[in-house]
Design a protein around this motif. Sequence first.
Motif, PDB file in Angstrom:
ATOM      1  N   ASP A 190     -11.362 -16.553  25.595  1.00 24.62           N
ATOM      2  CA  ASP A 190     -11.915 -16.515  26.950  1.00 24.62           C
ATOM      3  C   ASP A 190     -13.406 -16.838  26.944  1.00 24.62           C
ATOM      4  O   ASP A 190     -13.891 -17.526  27.837  1.00 24.62           O
TER       5      ASP A 190
ATOM      6  N   ARG B  45     -13.823 -20.637  26.546  1.00 21.46           N
ATOM      7  CA  ARG B  45     -13.494 -21.335  27.796  1.00 21.46           C
ATOM      8  C   ARG B  45     -14.575 -21.101  28.855  1.00 21.46           C
ATOM      9  O   ARG B  45     -14.919 -22.011  29.599  1.00 21.46           O
ATOM     10  N   ASP B  46     -15.124 -19.884  28.889  1.00 25.82           N
ATOM     11  CA  ASP B  46     -16.194 -19.589  29.842  1.00 25.82           C
ATOM     12  C   ASP B  46     -17.432 -20.432  29.545  1.00 25.82           C
ATOM     13  O   ASP B  46     -17.993 -21.055  30.442  1.00 25.82           O
TER      14      ASP B  46
END
Length: 100
Positions: free
Chosen positions: A2, A5-6
Amino acid sequence: MDRIRDLASKKAAVIFTKSTCCMCHSIKALFYELGASPAVHDIDDDPEMELALRSGLGCTPTVPAVFIGGQFVGSAKDIISLHLDGSLKQSLIHAKAIWF
């Protein structure tokens, strides 16, 4: 994953690198030469991020890992192939990493 991806979604072009990687330097230089100013994230001191790149995205080697427009594009070999066929510049234009 995550976190990767952030970070990858915050800028039009993002490169995950290591300071000791000569291909990372070459890919960054190519982006600068094309007029892009990518976000560069050095993972030298972040083994969790390196593990996420390897296991989550299948990056082998783990760096450079390049994202354009928030999408994983690939490693140095992939970027060089895209550059040679002319589609790297078009991808950067489409993602608004460079303007013409």
